[in-house]
Scaffold this motif. Structure first.
Motif, PDB file in Angstrom:
ATOM      1  N   VAL A 162     -37.202 -61.863   2.945  1.00 53.38           N
ATOM      2  CA  VAL A 162     -37.879 -60.701   2.372  1.00 53.38           C
ATOM      3  C   VAL A 162     -39.076 -60.304   3.238  1.00 53.38           C
ATOM      4  O   VAL A 162     -39.271 -59.120   3.549  1.00 53.38           O
ATOM      5  N   LEU A 163     -39.864 -61.301   3.670  1.00 55.33           N
ATOM      6  CA  LEU A 163     -41.059 -60.987   4.465  1.00 55.33           C
ATOM      7  C   LEU A 163     -40.686 -60.347   5.801  1.00 55.33           C
ATOM      8  O   LEU A 163     -41.282 -59.347   6.206  1.00 55.33           O
ATOM      9  N   TRP A 215     -41.732 -50.444   4.630  1.00 53.10           N
ATOM     10  CA  TRP A 215     -40.725 -50.129   3.608  1.00 53.10           C
ATOM     11  C   TRP A 215     -39.631 -49.230   4.152  1.00 53.10           C
ATOM     12  O   TRP A 215     -38.520 -49.200   3.624  1.00 53.10           O
ATOM     13  N   ASP A 216     -39.956 -48.454   5.210  1.00 52.94           N
ATOM     14  CA  ASP A 216     -38.952 -47.520   5.726  1.00 52.94           C
ATOM     15  C   ASP A 216     -37.728 -48.244   6.294  1.00 52.94           C
ATOM     16  O   ASP A 216     -36.684 -47.618   6.478  1.00 52.94           O
ATOM     17  N   ASN A 217     -37.830 -49.582   6.543  1.00 56.20           N
ATOM     18  CA  ASN A 217     -36.649 -50.333   6.961  1.00 56.20           C
ATOM     19  C   ASN A 217     -35.515 -50.150   5.966  1.00 56.20           C
ATOM     20  O   ASN A 217     -34.351 -50.018   6.342  1.00 56.20           O
ATOM     21  N   TYR A 218     -35.884 -50.158   4.677  1.00 59.71           N
ATOM     22  CA  TYR A 218     -34.862 -50.063   3.636  1.00 59.71           C
ATOM     23  C   TYR A 218     -34.172 -48.705   3.690  1.00 59.71           C
ATOM     24  O   TYR A 218     -32.950 -48.613   3.557  1.00 59.71           O
ATOM     25  N   GLY A 219     -34.950 -47.652   3.902  1.00 60.44           N
ATOM     26  CA  GLY A 219     -34.356 -46.330   4.059  1.00 60.44           C
ATOM     27  C   GLY A 219     -33.433 -46.300   5.262  1.00 60.44           C
ATOM     28  O   GLY A 219     -32.320 -45.783   5.210  1.00 60.44           O
ATOM     29  N   LYS A 220     -33.911 -46.911   6.371  1.00 63.70           N
ATOM     30  CA  LYS A 220     -33.114 -46.906   7.601  1.00 63.70           C
ATOM     31  C   LYS A 220     -31.755 -47.558   7.391  1.00 63.70           C
ATOM     32  O   LYS A 220     -30.732 -47.044   7.841  1.00 63.70           O
ATOM     33  N   VAL A 221     -31.749 -48.727   6.728  1.00 61.52           N
ATOM     34  CA  VAL A 221     -30.479 -49.435   6.562  1.00 61.52           C
ATOM     35  C   VAL A 221     -29.599 -48.725   5.537  1.00 61.52           C
ATOM     36  O   VAL A 221     -28.395 -48.559   5.741  1.00 61.52           O
ATOM     37  N   VAL A 224     -23.684 -47.695   3.599  1.00 62.48           N
ATOM     38  CA  VAL A 224     -23.954 -48.833   2.717  1.00 62.48           C
ATOM     39  C   VAL A 224     -23.568 -48.518   1.275  1.00 62.48           C
ATOM     40  O   VAL A 224     -23.008 -49.362   0.567  1.00 62.48           O
ATOM     41  N   SER A 225     -23.850 -47.270   0.830  1.00 63.56           N
ATOM     42  CA  SER A 225     -23.535 -46.948  -0.563  1.00 63.56           C
ATOM     43  C   SER A 225     -22.020 -46.991  -0.785  1.00 63.56           C
ATOM     44  O   SER A 225     -21.549 -47.430  -1.826  1.00 63.56           O
ATOM     45  N   ARG A 226     -21.270 -46.594   0.229  1.00 65.14           N
ATOM     46  CA  ARG A 226     -19.818 -46.673   0.131  1.00 65.14           C
ATOM     47  C   ARG A 226     -19.367 -48.136   0.042  1.00 65.14           C
ATOM     48  O   ARG A 226     -18.517 -48.493  -0.779  1.00 65.14           O
ATOM     49  N   PHE A 227     -19.969 -49.002   0.880  1.00 66.72           N
ATOM     50  CA  PHE A 227     -19.651 -50.437   0.813  1.00 66.72           C
ATOM     51  C   PHE A 227     -19.931 -50.968  -0.585  1.00 66.72           C
ATOM     52  O   PHE A 227     -19.160 -51.736  -1.152  1.00 66.72           O
ATOM     53  N   PHE A 228     -21.060 -50.534  -1.132  1.00 65.44           N
ATOM     54  CA  PHE A 228     -21.465 -51.010  -2.452  1.00 65.44           C
ATOM     55  C   PHE A 228     -20.433 -50.582  -3.500  1.00 65.44           C
ATOM     56  O   PHE A 228     -19.979 -51.402  -4.304  1.00 65.44           O
ATOM     57  N   ALA A 279     -30.962 -55.676   5.697  1.00 67.43           N
ATOM     58  CA  ALA A 279     -29.573 -55.571   5.244  1.00 67.43           C
ATOM     59  C   ALA A 279     -29.207 -56.774   4.377  1.00 67.43           C
ATOM     60  O   ALA A 279     -28.544 -56.630   3.338  1.00 67.43           O
ATOM     61  N   ALA A 280     -29.666 -57.969   4.784  1.00 70.95           N
ATOM     62  CA  ALA A 280     -29.359 -59.173   4.000  1.00 70.95           C
ATOM     63  C   ALA A 280     -29.978 -59.077   2.605  1.00 70.95           C
ATOM     64  O   ALA A 280     -29.340 -59.438   1.608  1.00 70.95           O
ATOM     65  N   VAL A 281     -31.208 -58.567   2.514  1.00 70.37           N
ATOM     66  CA  VAL A 281     -31.847 -58.414   1.199  1.00 70.37           C
ATOM     67  C   VAL A 281     -31.040 -57.456   0.341  1.00 70.37           C
ATOM     68  O   VAL A 281     -30.782 -57.721  -0.839  1.00 70.37           O
ATOM     69  N   ILE A 282     -30.605 -56.346   0.944  1.00 66.07           N
ATOM     70  CA  ILE A 282     -29.854 -55.345   0.180  1.00 66.07           C
ATOM     71  C   ILE A 282     -28.570 -55.953  -0.372  1.00 66.07           C
ATOM     72  O   ILE A 282     -28.167 -55.672  -1.497  1.00 66.07           O
TER      73      ILE A 282
END
Lengths: 335, 294
Positions: free
Chosen positions: A89-90, A113-119, A127-131, A306-309
């Motif tokens: 997470v860190l 935080w923008d890392n999350y937007g990027k991934v 990613v949403s399709r994978f989900f 990506a791992a956190v997501i």
């Protein structure tokens, strides 16, 4: 909680105080150690006094020396197991493309935080399709498997028929041993059916499971047969007895089976990787490995994002249904 | 009446049985058939080869190396995983406040994404900045060792990881076994002077033999098939030192496309797994006999 015994109170209090004093001394002494060997000794001293302090605190809080040792051990193991997750997470909050931070710089100055937007909105990695794929496949397999396997469990638990023991044995043996040899033939079969790269390939191989049959059969056997008889007298047919009497009474076991299947399918990697090849058909687990391979070791912050997501939904679901795991693993061992 | 019931029984197991036929029994026969042919995934030609694939596989040094790697992986990870799980189960089999929280935490790696866990443990083993090496570095010790990149340590690094990622289910199994030991045995043992360590050796361990057997068999079977950590962390390297059978068959089938040869190799693995399980079963039977005689 048991009564504090005087001895454990003193042991706890003394070791805790001693630890604080030692830690302060070592911290103060650290400034004067120039020789690297002294510094090493000093750091080991800090570590040892921290451990002593933890033990003292645990003994004080739990009220027994034995309990103090137990808690110390349990806390250390928990820290060790959770540390990589905390680190994940860190690091996910460090700026993209920065090198792996050393432990003293592990806390990001400004969380990126923008890392999350990027991934999440990666242009060529939906990613949403994978989900959605993972969710759809997992729910389909869980529901299908509960239905097909509970029907079979009902058959095995309530009917006398020729070949019953042999058929049940076949299920158990296949569960234990078929694993290594089936990958190539199942792939070729699925290919022949024209299912490669479709949901059918991801869903049908998991639609029944010997483990679930076994677990639900145990549950049905524990339900008194008199209930079936009573329903029969009321005019219920076999299917109605299964649906209206046995299934509702086996709810806890159904939940256990569902929990196991859910995590098994959600985190399955090998088969989804093999049976799909277009990006739109990938699952989260396969997507994560593709992400890792295409971004390599070069970009740890994004990799960890990506791992956190991928991990976060799993953890949330697990916290809600963790009690079913204890039950399920116990059931599996009853032979 | 009897016949009618028989028909209903088969009717209820029919869907599951059809699935078993289609996805387990038929594939086993199909794989055996494939293993007798010289056949590749990408070309339609196939040529009968008899046992040639088997004789080739058994004599091939890289397959022998894979078998040996799987064996040493199982020989380390199974006993180590067993001992750690038993110790942790004993630890969390106490009436202490917050004990369920610890049990839950210990289970987390087992339900996690295998790919994510492999990525995390890659970090654990990194040189200098990795978790272990950072701690070693803080203590002023050698922190340069790349555990996953070293022929001598890569396999052990993966095995040790499996001890912790597979801890949860094994711990719960032992917990169930421990809870199932009648309290009277310990009371009777205490009268004979068996307390503490002696009670553990003379009562707890013997009573846990069935659980231990189950844990050993299931974890050996999965150890001999390990794939995802190898695929994610080492790709069989360095120098094929972590090329286990599961990964070796994967590359034979899906990288080299030698489906016939790969099928033969998967049958060798199957036979090895069945043989090991049978030996373990024999051993447990003799163990149990010893105890009932005493």
């Amino acid at each position: 909680m048991r009564q504090h015994s005087a001895v454990s109170w003193w042991v706890g209090a003394l070791s805790f105080t001693l630890a604080i004093v030692l830690l302060l001394l070592f911290l103060a002494g650290g400034a004067y150690s120039i020789n690297p060997d002294d510094l090493r000794l000093n750091l080991m001293g800090r570590l040892a006094s921290s451990l002593l302090g933890l033990f003292g605190l645990c003994t004080l809080v739990s009220g027994g020396i034995k309990q103090g040792f137990s808690y110390t051990g349990m806390i250390l193991l928990a820290l060790f197991l959770l540390a990589p997750f905390v680190w994940m997470v860190l690091v996910s909050l460090h700026p993209s493309k920065t090198p792996i931070p050393t432990l003293d710089l592990i806390i990001p100055k400004e969380p990126a935080w923008d890392n999350y937007g990027k991934v999440l909105f990666m242009p060529n990695l939906p990613v949403s399709r994978f989900f959605l794929n993972t969710l759809f496949v997992t729910l389909s397999v869980v529901l299908g498997q509960l239905f097909v396997s509970s029907l079979a469990a009902y058959g095995f638990a309530r009917f006398q028929f020729k070949g019953r023991e042999a058929a049940f044995g076949l299920f158990l043996v296949s569960m234990m041993f078929a694993g290594p040899v089936t990958q190539i033939p199942v792939y070729l079969m699925v290919q022949k059916f024209g299912w490669l790269d479709t949901y059918a390939a991801l869903i049908f191989p998991g639609i029944s499971s010997a483990f679930t049959i076994f677990l639900l059969r145990q549950a049905f056997l524990a339900i008194p047969k008199e209930l079936d008889e009573a329903a029969k007298i009321d005019g219920a047919g076999y299917f109605r007895i299964y649906w209206r009497v046995l299934l509702p009474l086996a709810k806890p076991s159904l939940a256990t089976a569902a929990a196991f299947t859910f995590f098994g399918v959600w985190t399955d990697f090998f088969w989804p990787m093999l049976s799909t090849n277009s990006t739109e058909m990938r699952t989260l687990e396969v997507g994560l490995s593709i992400f890792k391979n295409s971004y390599g070791a070069a970009n740890w912050p994004l990799q960890m994002t990506a791992a956190v997501i991928v991990m976060a939904p799993l953890l949330v679901v697990f916290l809600f249904c963790q009690r079913y795991f204890v039950k399920g693993v116990m059931m599996g061992s009853i032979k | 009446m009897e016949r009618k019931e028989s028909r209903w029984g088969w009717l209820f197991i029919a869907p599951a049985f059809a699935h078993l036929l289609l996805f387990a029994l038929a594939p086993i026969l199909y794989a055996f058939g494939l293993s007798l042919f010289r056949t590749r995934l990408i070309s339609p030609e196939r040529e009968f080869a008899g046992v040639e694939n088997y004789t080739f596989a058994v004599a091939e040094p890289s397959f022998q190396n894979a078998l040996w790697n799987s064996a040493r992986y199982a020989l380390v990870s199974v006993p180590l995983g067993l001992i750690v799980a038993l110790a942790v189960a004993i630890l969390v089999n106490q009436k202490l406040k917050g004990i369920t929280l610890f049990r839950t935490i210990y289970y987390i790696p087992a339900i996690s994404s295998g790919v994510a866990i492999a990525m995390l443990w890659q970090y654990v083993y990194l040189p200098e900045t990795g978790m272990i090496n950072s701690l070693l570095g803080m203590l002023g010790l050698d922190n340069k060792k790349a555990f996953l990149d070293d022929v001598g340590s890569a396999m052990w690094a993966v095995a040790i990881m499996s001890v912790f990622t597979g801890l949860g289910p094994r711990m719960v199994l032992f917990l169930a076994g421990l809870v199932g030991i009648p309290q009277e045995l310990y009371e009777a043992g205490a009268l004979d002077g068996a307390t503490g360590w002696r009670a553990f050796l003379k009562i707890t361990l013997p009573m846990l033999i069935p659980t231990t057997f189950f844990v050993v068999v299931t974890s050996t079977i999965s150890a001999l098939q390990i794939f995802t950590p190898i695929y994610m962390m080492t790709k069989g390297g360095p120098e094929e030192s972590t090329d286990v059978v599961g990964y070796h068959i994967y590359t034979e089938a899906w990288v080299n496309f030698n489906t016939g040869l790969a099928s033969a190799k998967s049958f060798v693995l199957l036979v090895a797994i069945v043989a090991v399980s049978l030996v373990q079963f024999r051993m447990m039977k003799s163990q149990l006999k010893g105890y009932s005689a005493a």
